[in-house]
Design a protein around this motif. Structure first.
Motif, PDB file in Angstrom:
ATOM      1  N   ALA A 133       0.832  -1.207   0.000  1.00  0.00           N
ATOM      2  CA  ALA A 133       0.000   0.000   0.000  1.00  0.00           C
ATOM      3  C   ALA A 133       0.866   1.256   0.000  1.00  0.00           C
ATOM      4  O   ALA A 133       0.599   2.216  -0.724  1.00  0.00           O
ATOM      5  CB  ALA A 133      -0.926  -0.013   1.221  1.00  0.00           C
ATOM      6  N   VAL A 134       1.933   1.244   0.810  1.00  0.00           N
ATOM      7  CA  VAL A 134       2.829   2.404   0.856  1.00  0.00           C
ATOM      8  C   VAL A 134       3.524   2.567  -0.499  1.00  0.00           C
ATOM      9  O   VAL A 134       3.618   3.676  -1.038  1.00  0.00           O
ATOM     10  CB  VAL A 134       3.889   2.251   1.976  1.00  0.00           C
ATOM     11  CG1 VAL A 134       4.924   3.366   1.899  1.00  0.00           C
ATOM     12  CG2 VAL A 134       3.228   2.257   3.338  1.00  0.00           C
ATOM     13  N   TYR A 135       3.977   1.450  -1.059  1.00  0.00           N
ATOM     14  CA  TYR A 135       4.672   1.489  -2.352  1.00  0.00           C
ATOM     15  C   TYR A 135       3.780   2.115  -3.422  1.00  0.00           C
ATOM     16  O   TYR A 135       4.188   3.010  -4.153  1.00  0.00           O
ATOM     17  CB  TYR A 135       5.058   0.058  -2.739  1.00  0.00           C
ATOM     18  CG  TYR A 135       5.720  -0.054  -4.096  1.00  0.00           C
ATOM     19  CD1 TYR A 135       7.090   0.160  -4.234  1.00  0.00           C
ATOM     20  CD2 TYR A 135       4.985  -0.381  -5.223  1.00  0.00           C
ATOM     21  CE1 TYR A 135       7.698   0.065  -5.468  1.00  0.00           C
ATOM     22  CE2 TYR A 135       5.583  -0.479  -6.462  1.00  0.00           C
ATOM     23  CZ  TYR A 135       6.943  -0.259  -6.586  1.00  0.00           C
ATOM     24  OH  TYR A 135       7.543  -0.352  -7.809  1.00  0.00           O
ATOM     25  N   ARG A 136       2.544   1.653  -3.459  1.00  0.00           N
ATOM     26  CA  ARG A 136       1.617   2.140  -4.470  1.00  0.00           C
ATOM     27  C   ARG A 136       1.361   3.646  -4.298  1.00  0.00           C
ATOM     28  O   ARG A 136       1.386   4.417  -5.255  1.00  0.00           O
ATOM     29  CB  ARG A 136       0.309   1.357  -4.341  1.00  0.00           C
ATOM     30  CG  ARG A 136      -0.679   1.712  -5.382  1.00  0.00           C
ATOM     31  CD  ARG A 136      -1.899   0.816  -5.317  1.00  0.00           C
ATOM     32  NE  ARG A 136      -2.990   1.504  -5.977  1.00  0.00           N
ATOM     33  CZ  ARG A 136      -4.202   1.626  -5.479  1.00  0.00           C
ATOM     34  NH1 ARG A 136      -4.496   1.099  -4.313  1.00  0.00           N
ATOM     35  NH2 ARG A 136      -5.124   2.267  -6.146  1.00  0.00           N
ATOM     36  N   ALA A 137       1.154   4.033  -3.048  1.00  0.00           N
ATOM     37  CA  ALA A 137       0.878   5.448  -2.786  1.00  0.00           C
ATOM     38  C   ALA A 137       2.089   6.304  -3.132  1.00  0.00           C
ATOM     39  O   ALA A 137       1.967   7.357  -3.758  1.00  0.00           O
ATOM     40  CB  ALA A 137       0.503   5.634  -1.318  1.00  0.00           C
ATOM     41  N   GLN A 138       3.284   5.828  -2.758  1.00  0.00           N
ATOM     42  CA  GLN A 138       4.494   6.611  -3.020  1.00  0.00           C
ATOM     43  C   GLN A 138       4.774   6.716  -4.516  1.00  0.00           C
ATOM     44  O   GLN A 138       5.222   7.753  -4.996  1.00  0.00           O
ATOM     45  CB  GLN A 138       5.701   5.979  -2.322  1.00  0.00           C
ATOM     46  CG  GLN A 138       5.669   6.097  -0.819  1.00  0.00           C
ATOM     47  CD  GLN A 138       5.940   7.521  -0.355  1.00  0.00           C
ATOM     48  OE1 GLN A 138       6.253   8.400  -1.140  1.00  0.00           O
ATOM     49  NE2 GLN A 138       5.787   7.759   0.931  1.00  0.00           N
ATOM     50  N   LEU A 139       4.516   5.638  -5.226  1.00  0.00           N
ATOM     51  CA  LEU A 139       4.764   5.658  -6.672  1.00  0.00           C
ATOM     52  C   LEU A 139       3.825   6.656  -7.342  1.00  0.00           C
ATOM     53  O   LEU A 139       4.221   7.412  -8.228  1.00  0.00           O
ATOM     54  CB  LEU A 139       4.562   4.255  -7.250  1.00  0.00           C
ATOM     55  CG  LEU A 139       5.308   3.969  -8.549  1.00  0.00           C
ATOM     56  CD1 LEU A 139       6.807   4.113  -8.350  1.00  0.00           C
ATOM     57  CD2 LEU A 139       4.985   2.559  -9.043  1.00  0.00           C
ATOM     58  N   SER A 140       2.582   6.675  -6.859  1.00  0.00           N
ATOM     59  CA  SER A 140       1.615   7.604  -7.423  1.00  0.00           C
ATOM     60  C   SER A 140       2.008   9.041  -7.094  1.00  0.00           C
ATOM     61  O   SER A 140       1.921   9.940  -7.929  1.00  0.00           O
ATOM     62  CB  SER A 140       0.232   7.276  -6.863  1.00  0.00           C
ATOM     63  OG  SER A 140      -0.472   8.438  -6.574  1.00  0.00           O
ATOM     64  N   ARG A 141       2.493   9.245  -5.871  1.00  0.00           N
ATOM     65  CA  ARG A 141       2.980  10.548  -5.444  1.00  0.00           C
ATOM     66  C   ARG A 141       4.112  11.003  -6.348  1.00  0.00           C
ATOM     67  O   ARG A 141       4.147  12.133  -6.825  1.00  0.00           O
ATOM     68  CB  ARG A 141       3.549  10.373  -4.034  1.00  0.00           C
ATOM     69  CG  ARG A 141       3.162  11.389  -3.058  1.00  0.00           C
ATOM     70  CD  ARG A 141       3.983  11.197  -1.797  1.00  0.00           C
ATOM     71  NE  ARG A 141       4.904  12.287  -1.714  1.00  0.00           N
ATOM     72  CZ  ARG A 141       6.207  12.188  -1.811  1.00  0.00           C
ATOM     73  NH1 ARG A 141       6.777  11.028  -1.969  1.00  0.00           N
ATOM     74  NH2 ARG A 141       6.954  13.250  -1.732  1.00  0.00           N
ATOM     75  N   ALA A 142       5.039  10.067  -6.576  1.00  0.00           N
ATOM     76  CA  ALA A 142       6.200  10.390  -7.407  1.00  0.00           C
ATOM     77  C   ALA A 142       5.749  10.743  -8.817  1.00  0.00           C
ATOM     78  O   ALA A 142       6.268  11.671  -9.428  1.00  0.00           O
ATOM     79  CB  ALA A 142       7.153   9.206  -7.426  1.00  0.00           C
ATOM     80  N   ARG A 143       4.771  10.021  -9.324  1.00  0.00           N
ATOM     81  CA  ARG A 143       4.281  10.291 -10.680  1.00  0.00           C
ATOM     82  C   ARG A 143       3.719  11.701 -10.772  1.00  0.00           C
ATOM     83  O   ARG A 143       3.961  12.413 -11.732  1.00  0.00           O
ATOM     84  CB  ARG A 143       3.180   9.289 -11.044  1.00  0.00           C
ATOM     85  CG  ARG A 143       3.650   8.135 -11.856  1.00  0.00           C
ATOM     86  CD  ARG A 143       2.548   7.583 -12.744  1.00  0.00           C
ATOM     87  NE  ARG A 143       1.248   7.515 -12.106  1.00  0.00           N
ATOM     88  CZ  ARG A 143       0.811   6.481 -11.422  1.00  0.00           C
ATOM     89  NH1 ARG A 143       1.574   5.425 -11.265  1.00  0.00           N
ATOM     90  NH2 ARG A 143      -0.391   6.486 -10.896  1.00  0.00           N
ATOM     91  N   PHE A 144       2.973  12.083  -9.729  1.00  0.00           N
ATOM     92  CA  PHE A 144       2.345  13.406  -9.760  1.00  0.00           C
ATOM     93  C   PHE A 144       3.375  14.522  -9.651  1.00  0.00           C
ATOM     94  O   PHE A 144       3.290  15.531 -10.323  1.00  0.00           O
ATOM     95  CB  PHE A 144       1.347  13.550  -8.596  1.00  0.00           C
ATOM     96  CG  PHE A 144      -0.033  13.162  -8.987  1.00  0.00           C
ATOM     97  CD1 PHE A 144      -0.745  13.932  -9.884  1.00  0.00           C
ATOM     98  CD2 PHE A 144      -0.614  12.017  -8.469  1.00  0.00           C
ATOM     99  CE1 PHE A 144      -2.015  13.569 -10.253  1.00  0.00           C
ATOM    100  CE2 PHE A 144      -1.891  11.642  -8.839  1.00  0.00           C
ATOM    101  CZ  PHE A 144      -2.592  12.412  -9.732  1.00  0.00           C
TER     102      PHE A 144
END
Lengths: 341, 312
Positions: free
Chosen positions: B77-88
């Protein structure tokens, strides 16, 4: 919004169990030595012997201006900060000895949103639900429910840092409400919100209280909100609890005095004898005079300022029964920093 | 109470032994006297309502604890959220990181002709992309999170420290993949190196990423102020730049020791060895092994630093 303000106060009839109980909690921040560019700061007793008991299922408020020690107290309750001495019991668990248990008992809304800032509203809520231990499907369902409940649907796909302050706060409330917990600790949840969002938040909180028997601990410096949503309130000043009762009970402490506020257009008409007399009793803030008067005197004063030359000089006036702000002032607290909105 | 429902039906006493073993003496009633020894009083007993607070409480079981998030699901869950954060928020920075490495290689093209030095330059520039994101940006992220109080969000969720650190580190490392691949391919073509060994990036990126992200997270979580975390991250990246890209043979002896201490060095060495016309896979494996070991240590230290920073 809800009943419950009429319940007995300080009664020996205990509810099944206190949801939160602190005993003689003390936390002192050490003195900071002066460095280049920053002056020295003396040691601060941020929590100074706080003993509180929050009953199950009640909405309990911590009221006080900035720096009163509300957030420090809450950080100790949530296991984020270890007290120097004293005990914290959350629903039967010793949180001083086992701070890690707090996360499994409560949901905490902090004042800061930086952990969620660059996530979309939807992902922020879903991720928080996952980290609160929910399985993927349950987390998605909770996310959808919270989005509907707080009317966040239209903002679901937008990152938090592109939202207005109130909208961002609402999204953070959404994250705090994702995943059920018997205790909600909300640190100034409605800051910056419009009335519609506020209503949505209080409705959601009330629903959890009625459906799940949730206990809510609310930190606020908004006196109007405190009066409308709280069952009981502890008034904090300089790390101490200076009073703890229902809002009604606290207001009874001030007696019958009412508050009369006069706002002058330009300058007060001091040539009117009654106005000159009032000046001595008034707290003057620019064009605004605040008076605390017995109801009868207040009525007479209203009559005299709404006639003749005084009325011509008067811009606005309000007559109000005592608020928690008056209580706070009467108890010796510093009133600056309390919000009336 | 509904708390158990939050964790699903799997919440059993086996998973929460503390429910049975909770020592009752831990809880003191408000009056400060030790709780009376628990008596087996049934709830319906007449007169129960007249009991004092402490008597009532001493026989009520503590609220069952909700199930905590488990390591791997929480990490996911953290990985997914962080990756999305990084994308934005971080795509422009990935461009910066990549163009910086491409620029360095073009610059070095004038100095280095080929052979071992060219391999060192291409490998160093590729790993530099990882250093920029995983070390520098992660140090900044955790530094800011700590300074602003954002760590409270994670600290008040029942999530293992390793999930937060590894999830963030993993996301930052994955985010570098396109930049690293682009840099490595461009560099190999530029210096006329064989492309066949580039598959080793599959191992180099995660292992060097782990080592550098662990270091970055530790710096960010340990720095007393956010600006210091940023400064340390920048310095770390500068070190990776100078010690990684410049061929080791041209460095003075003390600087070479420093180079050996930098976690990214072994990733650079492994990639450089893989770029040889006939790679010595044994050497590549040894370098990757060292890199993995450093990564493990570095992430363990980062997890410790997180725990220390989260609860003060």
């Amino acid at each position: 919004m809800k009943s419950g303000t009429g319940q007995a106060v300080g009664s020996v009839e205990a509810p099944a169990r206190a949801a939160v109980r602190t005993t003689d909690l003390v936390k002192t921040y050490p003195a900071v030595r002066s460095r280049r560019g920053s002056p020295a700061a003396p040691a601060v007793r941020a929590t100074d012997g706080v003993s509180l008991q929050v009953r199950r299922g009640e909405v309990f408020g911590l009221l006080g201006p900035n720096g009163a020690g509300k957030s420090t107290l809450v950080r100790q309750l949530t296991g984020l900060l270890r007290p120097d001495s004293g005990a914290v019991d959350l629903l039967g668990h010793d949180v001083v000895r086992h701070p890690e248990r707090a996360a499994r008992l409560l949901a905490y809304l902090s004042q800061d949103s930086s952990a969620l800032d660059e996530l979309t509203v939807s992902l922020a809520i879903e991720t928080t639900a996952r980290l609160r231990g929910l399985a993927p499907r349950a987390a998605r369902r909770t996310r959808d429910e919270v989005l509907v409940e707080l009317e966040l649907g239209a903002l679901a796909g937008r990152p938090l840092n592109r939202l207005s302050g109130g909208q961002r706060r609402l999204a953070c409330v959404g994250a705090a409400l994702a995943g059920e917990r018997p205790l909600l600790v909300l640190d100034e949840p409605t800051t910056g919100m419009d009335p519609v969002a506020r209503r949505a938040v209080w409705a959601a909180v009330d629903r959890r209280r009625e459906r799940d028997g949730c206990t809510v601990l609310l930190v606020t410096h908004n006196v109007i909100e405190a009066e409308t949503v709280l069952d009981r309130v502890a008034v904090l000043d300089r790390g101490r609890v200076i009073a703890c009762d229902t809002p009604g009970g606290l207001k009874a402490l001030v007696g019958d005095d009412v508050r009369l506020e006069l706002v002058w257009r330009d300058r007060p008409p001091l040539e009117v004898p009654r106005i000159a007399e009032l000046r001595a009793e008034a707290t003057v803030t620019g064009r605004r005079w605040t008076l605390r008067l017995p109801p009868r005197t207040a009525r007479e004063t209203v009559t005299s300022v709404t006639t003749g030359p005084a009325f011509a000089a008067l811009d606005d006036f309000t007559l109000a029964t005592p608020s928690l702000e008056d209580v706070y002032l009467a108890l010796g607290g510093r009133t600056e920093g309390l919000v009336k909105a | 109470m509904s708390a158990t429902a939050a964790g699903g039906a799997r919440t059993t006493d086996e998973r929460h032994p503390e429910r049975r073993t909770e020592p009752r003496t831990e809880r003191l009633p408000a009056d400060g006297h030790p709780a009376a020894a628990p008596r087996p009083v049934p709830h319906g007993e007449p007169g129960a309502e007249r009991e004092t607070v402490s008597d009532t409480e001493s026989r009520i079981e503590p609220e069952p604890l909700a199930a905590p998030a488990r390591l791997w699901p929480a990490l996911g869950a953290v990985y997914r959220a962080q990756l999305s954060r990084a994308r934005f928020a971080r795509i422009p920075l990935l461009f910066v990181a990549t163009f910086q490495s491409l620029g360095i290689m073009i610059l070095m093209r004038g100095v280095v002709d080929g052979g071992a030095e060219a391999r060192a330059v291409v490998a160093g520039a590729s790993v530099l992309v990882v250093a920029f994101v995983a070390l520098n940006l992660l140090a900044q992220y955790f530094g800011q999170l700590r300074a602003s109080g954002g760590l409270d969000h994670f600290a008040t969720l029942p999530v293992p420290a390793a999930s937060v650190v590894l999830g963030a580190a993993g996301a930052y490392a994955s985010f570098t993949v396109p930049g690293v691949v682009l840099t490595a391919v461009f560099g190999s073509v530029l210096f006329g190196l064989p492309l066949g060994g580039l598959w080793v990036l599959v191992a180099v990126v995660p292992l060097a990423g782990a080592a550098l992200a662990g270091l970055g997270a530790t710096l960010g979580l340990s720095a007393p102020r956010a600006e210091l975390a940023t400064l340390c991250g920048q310095l770390g990246m500068s070190a990776a730049l100078l010690l990684g890209v410049l061929p080791a043979g041209r460095l003075p002896e003390p600087v070479r020791w420093l180079r050996d201490l930098l976690p990214s060095t072994y990733g650079v060495e492994a990639l450089a060895a893989a770029l040889e016309p006939v790679p010595e896979w044994g050497r590549v494996a040894v370098d990757l092994g060292v890199c993995a070991a450093v990564g493990l240590v570095s992430l363990t230290v980062a997890t410790w630093a997180y725990r220390r920073a989260a609860v003060r």
